[in-house]
Design a protein around this motif. Structure first.
Motif, PDB file in Angstrom:
ATOM      1  N   ALA A  20       0.657  -1.220   0.175  1.00 29.05           N
ATOM      2  CA  ALA A  20       0.116   0.248   0.225  1.00 29.05           C
ATOM      3  C   ALA A  20       1.114   0.721  -0.274  1.00 29.05           C
ATOM      4  N   GLN A  21       2.159   1.136   0.743  1.00 28.59           N
ATOM      5  CA  GLN A  21       2.719   1.944   0.882  1.00 28.59           C
ATOM      6  C   GLN A  21       3.801   2.604  -1.057  1.00 28.59           C
ATOM      7  N   THR A  22       3.323   3.690  -1.503  1.00 31.81           N
ATOM      8  CA  THR A  22       2.992   4.338  -3.151  1.00 31.81           C
ATOM      9  C   THR A  22       5.288   3.794  -2.579  1.00 31.81           C
ATOM     10  N   PHE A  23       5.724   4.089  -4.167  1.00 34.41           N
ATOM     11  CA  PHE A  23       7.570   3.553  -4.241  1.00 34.41           C
ATOM     12  C   PHE A  23       8.219   4.945  -3.292  1.00 34.41           C
ATOM     13  N   GLN A  24       7.319   6.535  -3.667  1.00 34.88           N
ATOM     14  CA  GLN A  24       7.586   7.703  -2.881  1.00 34.88           C
ATOM     15  C   GLN A  24       7.978   6.862  -1.363  1.00 34.88           C
ATOM     16  N   GLU A  25       6.937   6.529  -0.976  1.00 33.94           N
ATOM     17  CA  GLU A  25       6.565   6.794   0.827  1.00 33.94           C
ATOM     18  C   GLU A  25       7.879   5.336   0.871  1.00 33.94           C
ATOM     19  N   GLN A  26       8.035   4.568  -0.248  1.00 34.15           N
ATOM     20  CA  GLN A  26       9.007   3.577   0.921  1.00 34.15           C
ATOM     21  C   GLN A  26      10.365   4.250   0.651  1.00 34.15           C
ATOM     22  N   PHE A  27      10.799   4.918  -1.104  1.00 29.06           N
ATOM     23  CA  PHE A  27      12.030   5.453  -1.232  1.00 29.06           C
ATOM     24  C   PHE A  27      12.756   6.606   0.105  1.00 29.06           C
ATOM     25  N   GLU A  47      11.284   2.365 -11.796  1.00 31.25           N
ATOM     26  CA  GLU A  47      11.584   3.758 -13.324  1.00 31.25           C
ATOM     27  C   GLU A  47      10.520   2.219 -13.742  1.00 31.25           C
ATOM     28  N   LYS A  48      10.994   1.086 -13.740  1.00 29.47           N
ATOM     29  CA  LYS A  48      10.290   0.433 -14.720  1.00 29.47           C
ATOM     30  C   LYS A  48       8.440   0.091 -14.577  1.00 29.47           C
ATOM     31  N   THR A  49       8.320   0.343 -13.536  1.00 28.80           N
ATOM     32  CA  THR A  49       6.743   0.682 -12.867  1.00 28.80           C
ATOM     33  C   THR A  49       6.057   1.969 -13.155  1.00 28.80           C
ATOM     34  N   LEU A  56       9.758  10.260  -8.865  1.00 31.86           N
ATOM     35  CA  LEU A  56      10.308   9.147  -9.667  1.00 31.86           C
ATOM     36  C   LEU A  56      12.001  10.270  -9.855  1.00 31.86           C
ATOM     37  N   PHE A  57      12.011  11.391 -10.688  1.00 33.59           N
ATOM     38  CA  PHE A  57      13.098  11.881 -11.509  1.00 33.59           C
ATOM     39  C   PHE A  57      13.416  12.691  -9.921  1.00 33.59           C
ATOM     40  N   THR A  58      12.591  13.324  -9.079  1.00 34.86           N
ATOM     41  CA  THR A  58      13.035  14.100  -7.934  1.00 34.86           C
ATOM     42  C   THR A  58      13.778  12.695  -6.827  1.00 34.86           C
ATOM     43  N   SER A  59      13.348  11.691  -6.873  1.00 40.17           N
ATOM     44  CA  SER A  59      14.285  10.755  -5.966  1.00 40.17           C
ATOM     45  C   SER A  59      15.266   9.888  -6.662  1.00 40.17           C
ATOM     46  N   TRP A  60      15.877   9.887  -7.771  1.00 39.35           N
ATOM     47  CA  TRP A  60      16.830   9.389  -8.642  1.00 39.35           C
ATOM     48  C   TRP A  60      17.873  10.662  -7.980  1.00 39.35           C
ATOM     49  N   PHE A  61      17.301  12.030  -8.253  1.00 33.51           N
ATOM     50  CA  PHE A  61      18.725  12.817  -8.159  1.00 33.51           C
ATOM     51  C   PHE A  61      18.877  13.207  -6.968  1.00 33.51           C
TER      52      PHE A  61
END
Length: 300
Positions: A20-27, A47-49, A56-61
């Motif tokens: 249920a956690q978003t990728f952002q929350e997990q990150f 990135e695949k999903t 995603l871009f801010t998290s990669w950065f």
């Protein structure tokens, strides 16, 4: 049987909670834990999903920016930070300072900038992306590109009527004033380098702001400071006079006018504007003006 059922149910609930956690929350959780290995795996899966997710871009950065930072210890004759270790010789004199600073890995930064540049291209109204990039450019002291990014933000803001967004595409509250306040901070950062080579960058930012917002007092003041440091006192006085007309009680503007007239050798006007500065300033300003007037009178 009941124990097995309870364990299976508990496991099922945990799996649902994690999913249920978003990728952002997990990150964010992994950043808190400083687990860079898990961060990388998550970013690759993310990135695949959902390759077009702006977060995603801010998290990669953020991942690459953090990865690029390496602590650096150096022995120096001068102190470079409040936490520096001081080594003394037998005579109790300072022998050297042990300074801690940060160096940045160029390859990691290159990857980070590649992601944030893609993000800005896809989501140009995301001010957090632009200012995140500007922040790191300031950290690595790449002030020419730092200045270019600030100017790009000012100019793009005009195209979208400053309808900026931030994380999760949420609108920025009071976007124009927020942007201008941030740009003022960047201008102060350039000034605080104490490097005359940054004066043209300060001037470019001030002039770009004034192109669209001619009544912006902070930018008028910044421009006048550059002019004074370049010994263009008449230009500085003209610039500050514009600011004074906008707000005759701005003691920073009035003090800068006093300084400009003083540098020019016009003591009468210097005294006039010091007195106006004291009139509208607080107690600390009044004490400063008192000292300046004493120095001014000493030279008569």
């Amino acid at each position: 049987m009941m124990n097995k059922l309870y364990i299976a149910l508990l496991f099922f609930i945990i799996v649902i909670s994690v999913n249920a956690q978003t990728f952002q929350e997990q990150f964010k959780d992994l950043v808190t834990k400083k687990d860079t290995v898990a961060q990388l795996r998550l970013l690759q899966k993310w990135e695949k999903t959902n390759p077009d997710d702006p977060e995603l871009f801010t998290s990669w950065f953020n991942y690459y920016a953090t990865k690029s930072m390496k602590p650096l210890i150096s022995l120096d004759k001068k102190q470079k930070g409040k936490q520096s270790f001081i080594a003394k010789d037998a005579n109790d004199s300072v022998a050297f300072y042990l300074n801690e600073s940060t160096r940045f890995d160029a390859d990691a930064l290159k990857s980070g900038f590649a992601y944030i540049n893609k993000g800005i291209a896809k989501f140009p109204e995301r001010l957090d992306m632009r200012f995140g990039k500007t922040f790191i450019l300031g950290k690595i002291e790449d002030y020419d590109n730092f200045t270019k990014e600030v100017i790009k933000a000012i100019e793009f803001g005009q195209k979208i009527n400053n309808q900026w967004t931030w994380t999760d595409n949420k609108p920025v509250e009071d976007p124009l004033n927020f942007m201008l306040a941030s740009i003022q901070d960047y201008s102060v950062q350039l000034y605080n380098t104490n490097d005359d080579a940054q004066l043209p960058n300060m001037q470019k930012i001030a002039e770009t702001v004034l192109k669209y917002y001619p009544d912006n007092i902070e930018s008028l003041s910044n421009l006048s400071i550059v002019q004074m440091l370049n010994k263009e006192y008449d230009k500085a006085i003209a610039t500050l006079t514009k600011a004074e007309k906008i707000n005759p009680k701005d003691y920073i503007v009035l003090n800068n006018l006093a300084q400009a007239y003083r540098s020019k050798g016009d003591k009468a006007n210097a005294r006039k504007y010091y007195e106006l500065t004291a009139k509208y300033g607080d107690n600390d300003v009044k004490e400063f003006v008192k000292q300046q007037l004493e120095k001014l009178n000493e030279k008569q």
